[in-house]
Design an enzyme around this catalytic site. Structure first.
Site, PDB file in Angstrom:
ATOM      1  N   ASP A 161      -0.678   7.668  -2.812  1.00 48.08           N
ATOM      2  CA  ASP A 161      -0.339   6.326  -2.371  1.00 48.08           C
ATOM      3  C   ASP A 161       1.190   6.253  -2.291  1.00 48.08           C
ATOM      4  OD1 ASP A 161      -0.525   3.436  -2.005  1.00 48.08           O
ATOM      5  OD2 ASP A 161       0.174   3.333  -4.089  1.00 48.08           O
ATOM      6  N   ASP A 182       3.658   2.881  -2.215  1.00 46.86           N
ATOM      7  CA  ASP A 182       4.331   1.888  -3.060  1.00 46.86           C
ATOM      8  C   ASP A 182       3.686   1.809  -4.445  1.00 46.86           C
ATOM      9  OD1 ASP A 182       5.682   1.475  -0.692  1.00 46.86           O
ATOM     10  OD2 ASP A 182       4.617  -0.372  -0.194  1.00 46.86           O
ATOM     11  N   ASN A 229      -1.503   1.401   2.517  1.00 52.16           N
ATOM     12  CA  ASN A 229      -1.916   0.145   3.151  1.00 52.16           C
ATOM     13  C   ASN A 229      -0.671  -0.666   3.478  1.00 52.16           C
ATOM     14  OD1 ASN A 229      -4.619   0.741   2.778  1.00 52.16           O
ATOM     15  ND2 ASN A 229      -4.997  -0.827   1.229  1.00 52.16           N
ATOM     16  N   GLN A 230      -0.502  -1.048   4.731  1.00 53.83           N
ATOM     17  CA  GLN A 230       0.657  -1.852   5.136  1.00 53.83           C
ATOM     18  C   GLN A 230       0.177  -3.040   5.972  1.00 53.83           C
ATOM     19  OE1 GLN A 230       3.805  -1.461   4.078  1.00 53.83           O
ATOM     20  NE2 GLN A 230       3.236   0.319   2.838  1.00 53.83           N
ATOM     21  N   ASP A 263      -1.899   3.679  -7.692  1.00 52.59           N
ATOM     22  CA  ASP A 263      -1.704   2.646  -8.729  1.00 52.59           C
ATOM     23  C   ASP A 263      -2.566   1.408  -8.500  1.00 52.59           C
ATOM     24  OD1 ASP A 263      -0.076   1.910  -6.411  1.00 52.59           O
ATOM     25  OD2 ASP A 263       0.674   0.292  -7.685  1.00 52.59           O
TER      26      ASP A 263
HETATM   27 MG   LIG Z   1       0.347   1.223  -4.468  1.00 50.96          MG
END
Ligand SMILES: [Mg+2]
Length: 178
Positions: free
Chosen positions: A8, A10, A52-53, A127
């Site tokens: 992932d 961020d 994911n954005q 996360d």
């Molecule tokens: Mg994340």
């Protein structure tokens, strides 16, 4: 040891201060990220980033800025000699099974198609609960991190998922795997 390691973005390899990032100058790797990735690179010859954005579809994030951030990430991986094969991102809110948006598995299926990745022998690190759910849907080994949103999702992950490891951060995960 792993055909590929999926990361992932961020909260996993970089700080996640506002839940979205719309400028490369706001994008900061954790200080241990490349130390961790160097260790992980002894376990695979393929890294992927899957992020994911959805801020793109709500107008919080501009696609050009996402592309700029990703150009910066490719550059940093290349400078360290780390085999980052591709960054996939989901710009939508569709959470159906095959959607690009995690917990959908579309980005993983695309990596399978583009690079012949053997997902069942790969690892997903993230996360958020959606990282773990997507990894489990692909029968991958998963590692849940307590950086980023990790603490907020911990009890939900413990109740609903079976991560291989739960670790304080990416460096601890890399050290445990070695
Ligand atoms: Mg994340």
């Amino acid at each position: 040891m792993f055909d590929a390691i999926f990361l992932d973005r961020d909260g996993t390899i970089s700080h996640d201060p506002y839940g979205y990032i719309n400028n490369v100058s706001d994008y900061h790797f954790f200080d241990y990220t490349f130390n961790a990735l160097e260790k992980l690179s002894s376990l695979t010859d393929k890294f992927f980033i899957v992020t994911n954005q959805s801020g793109i579809s709500t107008g919080k994030v501009d696609v050009e800025n996402v592309e700029n951030i990703h150009a910066f990430i490719y550059d940093q991986f290349e400078k360290k000699g780390l085999p980052l094969k591709k960054i996939y991102y989901a710009d939508n809110y569709d959470e159906s099974f095959h959607s690009f948006r995690k917990p959908g598995i579309g980005m993983f299926e695309q990596a399978e198609k583009d690079f012949g990745v053997d997902l069942r022998n790969s690892l997903m690190i993230g996360d958020s609960i959606v990282d773990i759910q997507a990894g489990e849907r692909c029968k991958m080994k998963t590692i849940f991190l307590l950086t980023g949103m990790g603490h907020d999702y911990l009890s939900e992950v413990e109740e609903n998922c079976e991560p291989y490891l739960i670790c304080d951060n990416l460096l601890v995960a890399a050290e445990k795997l070695l």
